[in-house]
Write a protein that holds these residues in place. Sequence first.
Motif, PDB file in Angstrom:
ATOM      1  N   VAL A   9      26.029  24.529   4.918  1.00 16.24           N
ATOM      2  CA  VAL A   9      24.886  25.461   5.136  1.00 16.24           C
ATOM      3  C   VAL A   9      23.844  25.250   4.025  1.00 16.24           C
ATOM      4  CG1 VAL A   9      24.214  27.854   5.238  1.00 16.24           C
ATOM      5  CG2 VAL A   9      26.614  27.204   6.305  1.00 16.24           C
ATOM      6  N   GLY A  10      22.842  24.681   4.731  1.00 19.73           N
ATOM      7  CA  GLY A  10      21.641  24.375   3.730  1.00 19.73           C
ATOM      8  C   GLY A  10      21.664  22.821   3.453  1.00 19.73           C
ATOM      9  N   VAL A  11      21.127  22.050   4.351  1.00 17.25           N
ATOM     10  CA  VAL A  11      21.293  20.796   3.938  1.00 17.25           C
ATOM     11  C   VAL A  11      20.057  19.894   3.723  1.00 17.25           C
ATOM     12  CG1 VAL A  11      20.524  19.830   6.512  1.00 17.25           C
ATOM     13  CG2 VAL A  11      22.292  18.705   5.126  1.00 17.25           C
ATOM     14  N   THR A  12      18.886  20.624   3.473  1.00 12.47           N
ATOM     15  CA  THR A  12      17.815  20.093   2.823  1.00 12.47           C
ATOM     16  C   THR A  12      17.277  19.868   1.481  1.00 12.47           C
ATOM     17  OG1 THR A  12      16.449  22.157   3.357  1.00 12.47           O
ATOM     18  CG2 THR A  12      16.667  20.712   5.315  1.00 12.47           C
ATOM     19  N   GLY A  13      18.058  20.719   0.743  1.00 15.57           N
ATOM     20  CA  GLY A  13      17.873  20.355  -0.547  1.00 15.57           C
ATOM     21  C   GLY A  13      18.587  19.053  -1.073  1.00 15.57           C
ATOM     22  N   TYR A  14      18.429  18.969  -2.568  1.00 19.75           N
ATOM     23  CA  TYR A  14      19.079  17.850  -3.242  1.00 19.75           C
ATOM     24  C   TYR A  14      20.446  17.988  -3.126  1.00 19.75           C
ATOM     25  CZ  TYR A  14      14.557  15.968  -4.819  1.00 19.75           C
ATOM     26  OH  TYR A  14      13.387  15.388  -4.803  1.00 19.75           O
ATOM     27  N   THR A  15      21.139  19.374  -3.307  1.00 22.62           N
ATOM     28  CA  THR A  15      22.462  19.380  -3.429  1.00 22.62           C
ATOM     29  C   THR A  15      23.298  19.216  -1.997  1.00 22.62           C
ATOM     30  OG1 THR A  15      22.293  21.603  -3.302  1.00 22.62           O
ATOM     31  CG2 THR A  15      22.553  20.809  -5.480  1.00 22.62           C
ATOM     32  N   GLY A  16      22.402  19.540  -0.970  1.00 22.05           N
ATOM     33  CA  GLY A  16      22.949  19.460   0.538  1.00 22.05           C
ATOM     34  C   GLY A  16      22.701  17.882   0.665  1.00 22.05           C
ATOM     35  N   MET A  17      21.716  16.983  -0.036  1.00 21.34           N
ATOM     36  CA  MET A  17      21.563  15.592   0.379  1.00 21.34           C
ATOM     37  C   MET A  17      22.943  15.067  -0.353  1.00 21.34           C
ATOM     38  SD  MET A  17      18.501  13.239  -1.145  1.00 21.34           S
ATOM     39  CE  MET A  17      17.174  14.050  -0.267  1.00 21.34           C
ATOM     40  N   GLU A  18      22.930  15.222  -1.355  1.00 25.55           N
ATOM     41  CA  GLU A  18      24.113  14.667  -2.177  1.00 25.55           C
ATOM     42  C   GLU A  18      25.508  15.107  -1.374  1.00 25.55           C
ATOM     43  OE1 GLU A  18      25.558  12.761  -5.929  1.00 25.55           O
ATOM     44  OE2 GLU A  18      24.010  12.555  -4.516  1.00 25.55           O
ATOM     45  N   LEU A  19      25.585  16.190  -0.761  1.00 27.15           N
ATOM     46  CA  LEU A  19      26.903  16.498  -0.262  1.00 27.15           C
ATOM     47  C   LEU A  19      27.030  15.761   1.163  1.00 27.15           C
ATOM     48  CD1 LEU A  19      27.127  20.344  -0.511  1.00 27.15           C
ATOM     49  CD2 LEU A  19      29.156  18.855  -0.977  1.00 27.15           C
ATOM     50  N   ALA A  20      25.916  15.299   1.857  1.00 27.88           N
ATOM     51  CA  ALA A  20      26.086  14.602   2.831  1.00 27.88           C
ATOM     52  C   ALA A  20      26.393  13.270   2.443  1.00 27.88           C
ATOM     53  CB  ALA A  20      24.618  14.516   3.531  1.00 27.88           C
ATOM     54  N   ARG A  21      26.016  12.672   1.425  1.00 25.86           N
ATOM     55  CA  ARG A  21      26.055  11.532   0.890  1.00 25.86           C
ATOM     56  C   ARG A  21      27.454  11.162   0.472  1.00 25.86           C
ATOM     57  NH1 ARG A  21      26.628   8.167  -4.014  1.00 25.86           N
ATOM     58  NH2 ARG A  21      26.528  10.140  -5.301  1.00 25.86           N
ATOM     59  N   ILE A  22      28.179  11.900   0.019  1.00 26.13           N
ATOM     60  CA  ILE A  22      29.559  11.779  -0.447  1.00 26.13           C
ATOM     61  C   ILE A  22      30.486  12.184   0.582  1.00 26.13           C
ATOM     62  CG2 ILE A  22      31.321  13.124  -1.926  1.00 26.13           C
ATOM     63  CD1 ILE A  22      29.106  13.993  -3.721  1.00 26.13           C
ATOM     64  N   ILE A  47      16.494  13.198   9.059  1.00 26.61           N
ATOM     65  CA  ILE A  47      15.883  13.770   7.679  1.00 26.61           C
ATOM     66  C   ILE A  47      16.640  12.874   6.818  1.00 26.61           C
ATOM     67  CG2 ILE A  47      15.528  16.075   8.904  1.00 26.61           C
ATOM     68  CD1 ILE A  47      17.840  16.894   6.961  1.00 26.61           C
ATOM     69  N   TYR A  48      17.597  12.345   6.970  1.00 22.59           N
ATOM     70  CA  TYR A  48      18.141  11.351   5.725  1.00 22.59           C
ATOM     71  C   TYR A  48      18.696  10.116   6.230  1.00 22.59           C
ATOM     72  CZ  TYR A  48      19.111  15.659   3.105  1.00 22.59           C
ATOM     73  OH  TYR A  48      18.670  17.054   2.441  1.00 22.59           O
ATOM     74  N   PRO A  49      17.613   9.057   6.494  1.00 19.87           N
ATOM     75  CA  PRO A  49      17.755   7.840   6.987  1.00 19.87           C
ATOM     76  C   PRO A  49      18.832   6.935   6.324  1.00 19.87           C
ATOM     77  CG  PRO A  49      15.312   8.301   6.711  1.00 19.87           C
ATOM     78  CD  PRO A  49      16.169   9.303   6.150  1.00 19.87           C
ATOM     79  N   PHE A  50      19.050   7.161   4.992  1.00 20.24           N
ATOM     80  CA  PHE A  50      20.226   6.509   4.429  1.00 20.24           C
ATOM     81  C   PHE A  50      21.489   6.907   5.120  1.00 20.24           C
ATOM     82  CE2 PHE A  50      20.075  10.667   2.257  1.00 20.24           C
ATOM     83  CZ  PHE A  50      21.504  10.968   2.139  1.00 20.24           C
TER      84      PHE A  50
END
Length: 350
Positions: A9-22, A47-50
């Motif tokens: 919940v809340g994917v657009t911030g830096y912590t959400g981004m890092e969670l998606a990466r991991i 929203i996260y092309p990586f």
Amino acid sequence: MQSIPVGLVGVTGYTGMELARILAVHPVLKLTRATSRAEAGKPLKAIYPFLEGFPAGDVGISAPDAADLAASCKLVFLAVPHGAAMDYAAELLAAGLKVVDLSADFRLHDAGVYADWYNQDHRHPHLLPEAVYGLPELNSDRLKTAKLTANPGCYPTSVILGLAPALKNGLIELTDIVADSKSGASGAGRKAATAMLFCEVHDSFRAYNLGKHRHTPEIEQELSKLAGAAITLSFNPHLLPIDRGILSTIYTKLTRVLAVEDIHALYAAHYADKPWVRVLPVGKLPETRYVRGTMFCDIGLVVDPRTNRLIVVSAIDNLCRGASGQAVACANLMSGLPVDAGLFLAPMMP
């Protein structure tokens, strides 16, 4: 091993981004739901092309809905601001989900202290005793049975790990502790703010919120538990012109004359079974680049014999060890997995 579905919940911030990466490469925890009202209807890779080419990139972003999350997930990460997280947590816990909250809403045991520092009342104080402070080196056994985990703040992680052996072994005075901490710009979050523009941060270095940073009561609470007595410290944060990383220099007074080699031995013994904490050889000091993108906390020790001070220097990655990676470590323990599942990460160099 069968995968365990999790939501974010809340994917657009830096912590959400890092969670998606991991989570994109986690061997067991499978990102099944990602929520954002602003980005609903898009795949995560939009929203996260990586994440292109990873199954996680195809996860559709939806508006947060407790019933849908309960039907689809076993555990949910909350990467939303303080104040909002407590309501989500209460709703998701009532629906039978396990929750890891990355905000500050459940870190402080005292609702009154929370209100004083965060300028709002806690709307679910009955949940505070249920929340386990999510520092695996201190609370791994409790995390294994937790339903609600309060993920630690980034600055507190660096300071608490830096001081835990000294406090447990009675090496330092409980007064006159000064923590001088420096963080990369991602620690301020992803919101638009003039003070965080490139030209405002680049090629400069500044202090902020001296004596009034909201992580102060969290640090004092956890250090007091380690010491078995109330601790008040001076916590002084600074902004570094780098993307990610925290370096904390912590000044303490020794209770007796000790050689740095003896203190090093106590620190090494304390963290002997905690592989993410690396006590560096005497004479070596941490650097943020050597922990970038990892779960490591590097610790260096210096004794100043003229002032009888023990100076502890600790370095972590604020987004991984100080936020999202630590949240995954807690989720691992809550899910019956090894704490390091999906987190055996080497530093990103150069």
